[in-house]
Design an enzyme around this catalytic site. Structure first.
Site, PDB file in Angstrom:
ATOM      1  CG  ASP A 196      -0.204  -0.094   2.498  1.00 34.12           C
ATOM      2  OD1 ASP A 196       0.792  -0.887   2.552  1.00 34.12           O
ATOM      3  OD2 ASP A 196      -0.622   0.513   3.461  1.00 34.12           O
ATOM      4  CD  GLU A 230       4.339   0.804   7.067  1.00 31.79           C
ATOM      5  OE1 GLU A 230       5.004   1.173   8.029  1.00 31.79           O
ATOM      6  OE2 GLU A 230       3.969   1.719   6.159  1.00 31.79           O
TER       7      GLU A 230
END
Lengths: 367, 205
Positions: free
Chosen positions: B73, B129
């Site tokens: 991400d 994350e």
């Protein structure tokens, strides 16, 4: 001259029916038309004024001319704060009280003044009544227009603001409202050493400003105060705020203080802290000498009429329009009938206090 | 090897895998998993955030020796940032350094050596994350994934990052007592209570 309670109540009730919220100058216009009509059969001189769209009305027992000094200046404001309930503009009479928006603040006191002017006996004293329509938003275009712009002067000024008790308000605190703005670099919050925090910067500056206004032990709290009222800043919990602003309200009363003296002191601190200063509002304090002939006379009449021994001099933490007259050197007081719940839905004024108020002012005028 | 790293990194960058784009999070993980389809792929999902654990064994060993961890991400970027390009020996694009470049390397290294090494090695790919890692790495740990050693491929200028500060995010709510600004002694200023307690008494600043 004897008072007709019925006529006085009818007059005040009629005044309350007009929805004279400050911004609604159309209603003010209608109310003024009503007052002019009410005073038509008297021998008074009546004149309308206007500044920046705010209407005022003056009525006097002598030709209205601001180059001469008046003996007594009476004042009342016709404007009221907005009502949460519609029927507040439908006054009710119950248990010896008149209920309605403005009953206490201040169509009750104003009604007495209008009635007094109409019934005024022959006197050498030049007396003028000012009715303004912007007191609730500062009075700059009403009362202050007469003193600052038109040069109205007199020996004594009285505004008929109602209170919870019979008080002669001879002192008022001055006001400085200002905004502080801080700008910093801003950064991720894990890296505190890379940027100052704009909110904290403002708070640190406030800690220094606060020292100008130390808390004092005093029952009547007659010392200068500062209030942190509003603070804005920050976008996320993990960012160091790069912009912040806060608004403060200073009420001052020390003899050395004026709004400019305070602003100068503030600016010195604020510049050192590299913050931006923005003035929101300022007004001077009021300090009327209680040894003044008129003030002393009024105090004596009130004490006699109410059958009390104690002086009624009172220091006001808030403000009313009497300060504008005092700023140009006129001994000024706030004194009105009594009631409660001003600015609230259940606002009322005691009818008995209106009668007493009339009797007091009548004796005072003839003294 | 070098050209396949660049190629994979570019394809990963071209997918706008931000927190609010769940479709792209699934797409970017699918793209990565295509590289390791000859291995066992264990899929996880929590609150819409997919993640995967990849290893050569048929069933998951109780304890890996090493886990290579990567997140796919990215924080949000402008549209043109999702079009990667090379210039002056650099690869530009959203996530190039944080951390799709490193992810591509970890994927390809794993693919190359996982079956050759004599110990259990795993590849851990997560997609949350940037918003805390609770639905990816943390969730896999909750599901029993263990190892002696983990390498997260986050950029460190080739330093070994063996420490991280802990975090406490907290909210203070203060109730004071309102009063007109001309009568501060009648009220209790909630703003001041908050500031004074946190900053002056706890001296965080």
């Amino acid at each position: 001259m004897s008072i007709s309670k019925e006529e006085l109540i009818k007059l005040i009730v009629n005044l309350i029916y007009f929805k004279t919220i400050t911004k609604d100058q159309e209603s003010v216009k209608k109310a003024f038309a009503f007052i002019k009509d009410y005073l038509k059969k008297s021998n008074l001189f009546v004149k309308e004024f206007q500044k920046n769209g705010f209407l005022s009305l003056a009525a006097s027992n002598s030709y209205i001319d601001f180059s001469k000094k008046y003996d007594i200046i009476f004042h009342g404001h016709i404007d009221v704060v907005a009502a949460s309930e519609k029927d507040q503009f439908k006054p009710k009479i119950k248990d010896g009280k008149i209920f309605g928006r403005g009953a206490l603040d201040m169509k009750g006191g104003l009604g007495v003044l209008i009635y007094l002017m109409k019934k005024l006996p022959k006197t050498d004293k030049k007396i003028i009544l000012l009715i303004t329509s912007d007191e609730e938003i500062g009075g700059e275009n009403g009362t202050n227009y007469f003193f600052k712009d038109l040069g109205l002067r007199g020996n004594f000024f009285l505004t008929a603001e109602g209170e919870r008790d019979y008080l002669l308000k001879v002192k008022q605190k001055g006001v400085v409202m200002f905004k502080l703005k801080a700008k910093t670099k801003g950064e991720h919050s894990a890296y505190q050493w890379l940027s100052e925090n704009a909110i904290i910067k403002i708070f640190n500056c406030y800690q220094k400003i606060k020292k100008l206004f130390p808390k004092k032990k005093s029952k009547d709290h007659w010392y200068s105060t500062i209030n942190l009222g509003l603070i804005k800043g920050g976008t996320a919990v993990n960012s160091i705020p790069n912009e912040a602003e806060a608004s403060f309200d200073i009420r001052f009363c020390e003899p050395w203080q004026s709004s400019d003296a305070i602003i100068n002191k503030l600016k010195k601190i604020i510049q050192k802290e590299r913050l931006n200063f923005e003035l929101i509002y300022k007004t001077e304090m009021m300090a009327t000498d209680i040894k003044n002939f008129y003030v002393n006379n009024l105090n004596n009449v009130v004490k006699k009429e109410l059958n009390i021994k104690k002086d009624l001099y009172f220091k006001n933490h808030g403000t009313n329009d009497a300060r504008f007259a005092n700023i140009v050197g006129i001994p000024s007081v706030g004194f009105g009938p009594i009631g409660d719940n001003y600015h609230a839905p259940s606002e009322f004024v005691y009818i008995e206090s209106l009668v007493k108020y009339f009797n007091i002012l009548e004796k005072f005028v003839l003294l | 090897m070098f050209s396949s790293i660049i190629l994979l990194t570019k394809s990963l960058i071209s997918i706008p895998s931000t927190r609010d784009n769940k479709k792209a999070l699934n797409q970017v993980l699918d793209l990565a998993l295509r590289e390791v389809k000859d291995f066992t792929i264990e899929l996880f999902e929590k609150e819409g955030f997919p993640s995967a654990l990849i290893y050569p064994q048929k069933t998951r060993p109780n304890n890996f020796k090493i886990i290579l961890n990567a997140h796919l991400d990215v924080v949000s970027g402008r549209e043109e940032q999702y079009k990667p390009y090379e210039k002056d020996g650099k690869l530009f694009g959203r996530g190039a350094v944080d951390m799709k470049g490193a992810a591509a390397v970890e994927i390809l290294v794993f693919k190359e050596v996982a079956k050759k090494v004599s110990y259990p090695l795993a590849l851990q790919l997560v997609t949350d994350e940037e918003i805390g890692g609770f639905c990816g790495t943390k969730y896999q740990i909750e599901k029993g994934v263990r190892a002696d050693f983990v390498i997260a491929g986050e950029p460190t200028d080739f330093g070994i990052n063996n420490k991280a500060k802990g975090i406490i995010w907290l909210k203070i709510k203060t109730k004071g007592k309102a009063a007109h600004g001309a009568y501060p002694w009648r009220g209790k200023n909630a703003l001041l209570i908050t500031f004074l307690s946190l900053f002056v008494e706890l001296s965080f600043i």
